[in-house]
Design a protein around this motif. Structure first.
Motif, PDB file in Angstrom:
ATOM      1  N   PRO A  76      13.377 -42.650  28.925  1.00 17.17           N
ATOM      2  CA  PRO A  76      13.634 -43.721  27.952  1.00 17.17           C
ATOM      3  C   PRO A  76      13.033 -43.399  26.582  1.00 17.17           C
ATOM      4  O   PRO A  76      11.982 -42.755  26.487  1.00 17.17           O
ATOM      5  CB  PRO A  76      12.931 -44.929  28.580  1.00 17.17           C
ATOM      6  N   ALA A  77      13.717 -43.854  25.534  1.00 16.29           N
ATOM      7  CA  ALA A  77      13.348 -43.511  24.159  1.00 16.29           C
ATOM      8  C   ALA A  77      11.858 -43.705  23.868  1.00 16.29           C
ATOM      9  O   ALA A  77      11.224 -42.849  23.250  1.00 16.29           O
ATOM     10  CB  ALA A  77      14.193 -44.324  23.189  1.00 16.29           C
ATOM     11  N   LYS A  78      11.298 -44.810  24.329  1.00 17.57           N
ATOM     12  CA  LYS A  78       9.904 -45.127  24.027  1.00 17.57           C
ATOM     13  C   LYS A  78       8.938 -44.050  24.481  1.00 17.57           C
ATOM     14  O   LYS A  78       7.909 -43.816  23.858  1.00 17.57           O
ATOM     15  CB  LYS A  78       9.525 -46.449  24.715  1.00 17.57           C
ATOM     16  N   ILE A  98      18.232 -35.778  25.231  1.00 21.09           N
ATOM     17  CA  ILE A  98      19.521 -36.413  25.473  1.00 21.09           C
ATOM     18  C   ILE A  98      19.376 -37.920  25.566  1.00 21.09           C
ATOM     19  O   ILE A  98      20.346 -38.647  25.580  1.00 21.09           O
ATOM     20  CB  ILE A  98      20.273 -35.820  26.692  1.00 21.09           C
ATOM     21  N   SER A  99      18.124 -38.391  25.575  1.00 22.24           N
ATOM     22  CA  SER A  99      17.920 -39.844  25.610  1.00 22.24           C
ATOM     23  C   SER A  99      18.545 -40.487  24.386  1.00 22.24           C
ATOM     24  O   SER A  99      18.563 -39.902  23.314  1.00 22.24           O
ATOM     25  CB  SER A  99      16.426 -40.174  25.590  1.00 22.24           C
ATOM     26  N   ALA A 100      19.034 -41.719  24.562  1.00 21.09           N
ATOM     27  CA  ALA A 100      19.527 -42.492  23.427  1.00 21.09           C
ATOM     28  C   ALA A 100      18.521 -43.607  23.151  1.00 21.09           C
ATOM     29  O   ALA A 100      17.512 -43.718  23.857  1.00 21.09           O
ATOM     30  CB  ALA A 100      20.891 -43.067  23.734  1.00 21.09           C
ATOM     31  N   VAL A 133      24.527 -35.119  23.917  1.00 20.17           N
ATOM     32  CA  VAL A 133      24.768 -34.853  25.337  1.00 20.17           C
ATOM     33  C   VAL A 133      24.181 -33.515  25.774  1.00 20.17           C
ATOM     34  O   VAL A 133      24.257 -33.165  26.936  1.00 20.17           O
ATOM     35  CB  VAL A 133      26.270 -34.914  25.717  1.00 20.17           C
ATOM     36  N   GLY A 134      23.560 -32.777  24.838  1.00 17.47           N
ATOM     37  CA  GLY A 134      22.962 -31.504  25.202  1.00 17.47           C
ATOM     38  C   GLY A 134      23.871 -30.342  24.857  1.00 17.47           C
ATOM     39  O   GLY A 134      24.754 -30.473  23.999  1.00 17.47           O
ATOM     40  N   PHE A 146      24.662 -33.759  30.742  1.00 20.31           N
ATOM     41  CA  PHE A 146      24.915 -34.609  31.913  1.00 20.31           C
ATOM     42  C   PHE A 146      26.417 -34.775  32.129  1.00 20.31           C
ATOM     43  O   PHE A 146      26.873 -35.678  32.802  1.00 20.31           O
ATOM     44  CB  PHE A 146      24.239 -35.976  31.751  1.00 20.31           C
ATOM     45  N   LEU A 147      27.221 -33.903  31.510  1.00 23.01           N
ATOM     46  CA  LEU A 147      28.670 -34.036  31.606  1.00 23.01           C
ATOM     47  C   LEU A 147      29.178 -33.612  32.965  1.00 23.01           C
ATOM     48  O   LEU A 147      28.562 -32.799  33.649  1.00 23.01           O
ATOM     49  CB  LEU A 147      29.334 -33.157  30.546  1.00 23.01           C
ATOM     50  N   ARG A 148      30.343 -34.131  33.317  1.00 20.49           N
ATOM     51  CA  ARG A 148      30.900 -33.750  34.600  1.00 20.49           C
ATOM     52  C   ARG A 148      31.613 -32.387  34.521  1.00 20.49           C
ATOM     53  O   ARG A 148      31.724 -31.684  35.483  1.00 20.49           O
ATOM     54  CB  ARG A 148      31.848 -34.831  35.107  1.00 20.49           C
TER      55      ARG A 148
END
Ligand code: ADP
Ligand code: MG
Length: 915
Positions: A76-78, A98-100, A133-134, A146-148
């Motif tokens: 998580p961003a925090k 990759i966190s938003a 997304v990396g 984290f893409l498929r």
């Protein structure tokens, strides 16, 4: 700052936020990372788990037992600032967040980003994201997303700012079996942006073309340098989002209102050899065709077809896109007449008719390709009756084998042409289902080729002795800014035009009717009166321009009417007086020449159709300073009015376009010299009886004085640095000119390198180098002065310039260290030139605030080692060579120890120089 090499080719990867919980980013990313098991070690990190995916899981990065090259953060961003701090402490090379939950969520997110940036700056690792997304590097089996999808390996690098659009395109590309050397999404670009990625990919062996999906460019200067450096060797193709949301926010000037983001981006792309496309499909199409060595040297396209319809469609589309149909030579027409049936089309498109056999088709294609009036060929075939589609394809393949002109093919249909299309693909001949697509691609190829030419244009800084005296202007500008009077009066603006030799109509400021009469008498009737008020932007809008005043009586009458009118139409406006100007008669053309500062690309130039309807016509083109006559001509050619200027229009004579070019170049010089200028409109710049002159000029200054710590803070392209041009003498009295290298120096540079002795060549290149190919010479001679400097020493011999030595310094992309090398022609060694060149390079490095300059010297190159020692370099011998380094700033000096050591083993080498 470390480079991106390890981060993008890592041996060890850690994932912070690894988990087994299905449907989470942490789980999906770990799965992807594990696809490359065996190629790199993966360490899951998560304090909440003992094991993840059956692997031992670590509580934090510091506890990972090995040095980590790349960390992927999916927490998580925090929590990210803390994780990133640990990455820094652990000395990792790169981090992907990759966190938003950052700037997209507002103030709180912005604050988090600031913290992350500060931590990154402290430790110096490279960072991708956050909110991305990396990246994927199929060539090294690394999928850090984290893409498929897991794309196939190939030679296209695809960099997308938006992760969502990027992954959609990737999805499509995966289905179409497009292979990638890299896919990366950039997200917020806290550190790595387009410029960095181009730098990395430019020297990445698996990448042959680079495609970009751009919303905003990041650091524009970095992008321009990187793109200019590599556009020639690897095509860079861009899709820029936001064509129609260019905010025409600025109302202060016409230029500001016209030159929106999109137009500026377009101009910047063109200038650095980047191709902009309109559609996603074009990105990939262009990536493959532009990479081919066959680019058209001109626009003239020949079309050979066995059906009339598609030929006409293709030729219409050529015209639509502003292309040109080739006019076949008389010889070609004769050959075609001899070999084709009498009812062939007798022109281009060459319609060989539906019953054409292989021989007929082949003759037509061969004849067109051989024609000097043809730059490229489009071969169209519709399978009709007995036409052997595959055999025709084979014939075309054969004909293109040893021709350098590009051939594009359209074999229409589906089942009947599968075999033919396969043949084309196998032989790397572009093939399309429709003529429109082929024509569009041809135009991209041509434009790319044409943009590449621009890379060779190196507009100059004005030499000191040609610099217009402008200290009075500098004073004026400083005073105006400090008083907050940002809009210069026309009388003050006139001083700029006069200094830069931009012709204008005679005129002067008058406070009262009496003064106006005096000015008018001096300049002569007829005159024009114009209101002068800080509160009036466009004078005509408030009835503030009165033309055609022929006598003192009319002037007196019109003066008071003018005052009354403005008071009614613009109540409360502070009126300073009037500007009395000579009236121009028989004006043929009204143009606009302007400048504004773009948020990303700094100062830009605008040229186009002017007058009071300027925003209605929207006929303009944008360029970037510095400019020269070639570039100025290009800018003019891109407008519609250019045709009239060049050839005249009905009863109007053509303009002197040469003079216009010169005016644009001088205007660009003015913009180059004054970073304080925010916006300028010369509107109209009028042409009457072939003469060019400014009628109305507005100069608006920036409220803040510019940052003068860099030479051209307001520009993204550096001009040719005339200040390094120095006349000098060798110790034997020979006159030498030392100056920065230029693209035009390719011939003398090549002659120089070929003339070096084996030893000198080996000292410089570590092997004996002769007959370098054009592509290498281009890189030596056509440099980005912001990053690199090469000073050539030339002498005049038998009326001809010859190069006798060259010193070069290249800043590393992060601009901390610079690598230098010096080489002197054998017969000119030991005459002080080497020392002079090294000395100049040190000065340049200091000026650019590099921390140190270093070089790699072969151990047997005693003269160079001696010189370096004498000049205070520290010497660090390794097995094969000696690295010499000079710290330019105290804090960067970490070489003290090495220096003492090297002094002990000091050799008494020759005093001359070989390198
Ligand atoms: P503004 O752009 O603020 O309305 P200008 O000085 O450009 O004011 O004048 C508006 C128009 O008037 C110009 O586009 C030009 O057509 C005409 N004009 C202005 N000054 C002259 C002049 N000295 N001679 C001829 N035409 C002029
Ligand atoms: Mg005007």
């Amino acid at each position: 700052m470390v480079d991106m090499e390890k981060m993008f080719n890592p041996k060890t990867v850690a994932l912070v936020g690894a988990t087994d919980k299905e449907g989470t980013v942490g789980e999906a990313t770990l799965k992807n990372l594990l696809l490359g098991k065996g190629k790199h070690t993966v360490y899951p990190v998560n304090p909440a788990h003992e094991t993840v995916a059956g692997l031992k899981c670590y509580p934090n990065i510091i506890s990972v037992p090995e040095h980590v090259d790349l960390v992927v953060v999916a927490t998580p961003a925090k929590s990210v600032p803390e994780v990133v701090e640990e990455c820094g402490k652990a000395g990792v090379d790169g981090v992907v967040i990759i966190s938003a939950g950052f700037r997209e969520i507002g103030k709180e997110g912005v604050e988090l980003e600031k913290q992350i940036s500060a931590i990154r700056a402290k430790y110096g690792f490279r960072l991708l994201g956050p909110n991305c997304v990396g990246f994927v590097r199929p060539a090294v089996h690394l999928n850090a997303t984290f893409l498929r999808d897991n794309p196939e390996a190939g030679s296209i690098a695809f960099i997308s700012q938006s992760g969502a659009l990027g992954s959609a395109i990737l999805d499509w590309a995966t289905v179409s079996h497009v292979g990638f050397s890299m896919f990366a999404s950039l997200g917020s670009m806290l550190d790595l942006d387009f410029g960095d990625l181009i730098d990395f990919l430019g020297s990445d062996a698996s990448t042959r073309s680079i495609i970009l999906y751009v919303e905003g460019i990041g650091t524009a200067k970095k992008f321009m340098s990187a793109a200019r450096g590599f556009a020639r060797t690897k095509p860079i193709i861009v899709l820029k989002a936001g064509k129609y949301n260019t905010g025409a926010k600025a109302v202060q000037s016409h230029t500001g209102a016209l030159a929106g983001d999109f137009e500026v981006y377009d101009a910047a792309f063109k200038r650095v050899g980047v191709v902009r496309v309109d559609q996603i499909g074009d990105l990939f199409n262009c990536a493959s065709v532009l990479d081919s060595k066959r680019l058209p040297s001109g626009p003239r396209l020949a079309i050979v077809t066995n059906a009339g319809g598609p030929g006409v469609v293709a030729s219409d589309y050529v015209t639509d896109l502003g292309g040109e149909l080739a006019k076949l030579s008389d010889d070609s027409m004769k050959t075609l007449d001899e070999h084709l049936p009498p009812y062939w089309s007798h022109g281009n498109p060459v319609d060989v008719l539906g019953d054409a056999d292989v021989a007929r088709y082949q003759t037509a294609v061969g004849t067109c390709l051989a024609d000097p009036n043809v730059d490229g060929l489009l071969a169209i075939c519709t399978p009709q009756g007995v036409t052997p589609a595959a055999d025709l394809a084979a014939a075309v393949v054969k004909l293109t084998k040893d021709r350098s002109k590009p051939v594009l093919t359209v074999w229409m249909g589906e089942k009947g042409v599968i075999e033919a299309r396969r043949k084309f693909s196998e032989n790397s001949i572009p093939t399309y289902p429709t003529p429109e697509e082929a024509v569009k691609t041809y135009m991209y190829m041509y434009r790319y080729r044409r943009n590449l030419d621009l890379l060779y244009e190196t507009p100059e800084e004005l030499p000191v002795d040609m610099m217009p005296p402008n200290s009075h202007l500098k004073l004026m500008v400083r005073k105006a800014i400090s008083e907050g009077k940002l809009l210069l009066s026309q009388a003050d603006a006139d001083k700029f035009l006069d200094a830069y030799n931009i012709p204008r109509l005679n005129g002067g400021f008058a406070r009262s009717e009496e003064e106006a009469l005096m000015v008018a008498r001096k300049i002569g009737y007829p005159v024009v009166l114009k209101i002068v008020s800080q509160d009036v932007v466009h004078k005509s809008d408030v009835g503030g321009v009165v033309t055609g005043i022929n006598s003192t009586e009319t002037l007196a009458h019109e003066f008071s009417k003018l005052m009354d009118r403005v008071k009614v139409l613009k109540p409360g406006a502070r009126i300073d007086g009037v500007y009395v100007q000579r009236m121009a008669k028989s004006v043929d053309y009204e143009l606009i020449l302007g400048s504004k500062k773009d948020r990303d690309f700094g100062a830009v130039l605008l040229f186009g159709s002017g007058g009071i309807g300027v925003e209605l016509f929207r006929d303009f083109s944008i360029g970037l300073p510095p400019t020269n006559q070639v570039l100025a001509r290009r800018m003019m050619e891109e407008t519609t009015i250019y045709k009239a200027l060049a050839h005249g229009l009905r009863n109007r004579a053509p303009a002197n376009t040469k003079t216009l070019e010169e005016v644009i170049v001088r205007f660009s010089g003015m913009i180059t010299d004054f970073p304080e200028i925010a916006e300028v409109d010369i509107n109209p710049l009028s042409v009457a009886e072939g003469k060019v002159f400014a009628v109305d000029v507005r100069i608006l200054l920036d409220s803040k004085p510019p940052d003068r710590s860099t030479p051209y803070p307001h520009m993204v392209i550096m001009p040719y640095p005339t200040k390094y041009v120095v006349p000098w003498k060798l110790e034997d009295g020979t006159d030498v000119l030392l100056r920065p290298i230029r693209p035009e120096d390719e011939a003398i540079e090549s002659e120089f390198i070929n003339g070096l002795s084996d030893e000198a060549s080996r000292y410089r290149f570590f092997s004996i180098v002769r007959n370098l190919p054009h592509s290498d010479l281009v890189r030596f001679c056509n440099i980005d002065y912001d990053r690199e400097m090469a000073i050539v020493a030339t002498i005049t011999e038998g009326g001809r310039r010859r190069e006798i030595g060259v010193g070069r310094i290249i800043s590393e992309p992060d601009k901390r260290r610079g690598e230098f090398a010096v080489v002197i022609a054998d017969q000119y060694q030991a005459k002080g030139l080497g020392r002079k060149l090294v000395d100049m390079l040190i000065d340049i490095a200091e000026e650019r605030r590099l921390e140190s300059i270093y070089g790699v010297v072969l151990k047997d190159n005693a003269p160079m080692l001696t010189l370096c020692k004498e000049m205070g370099f520290s010497l660090k011998p390794t097995q094969d060579y000696t690295e010499v380094e000079l710290a330019l700033r105290l804090e960067a000096s970490s070489q003290g120890q090495v220096q003492t050591q090297s002094q002990e083993e000091q050799t008494e080498g020759a005093t001359g120089l070989a390198q």
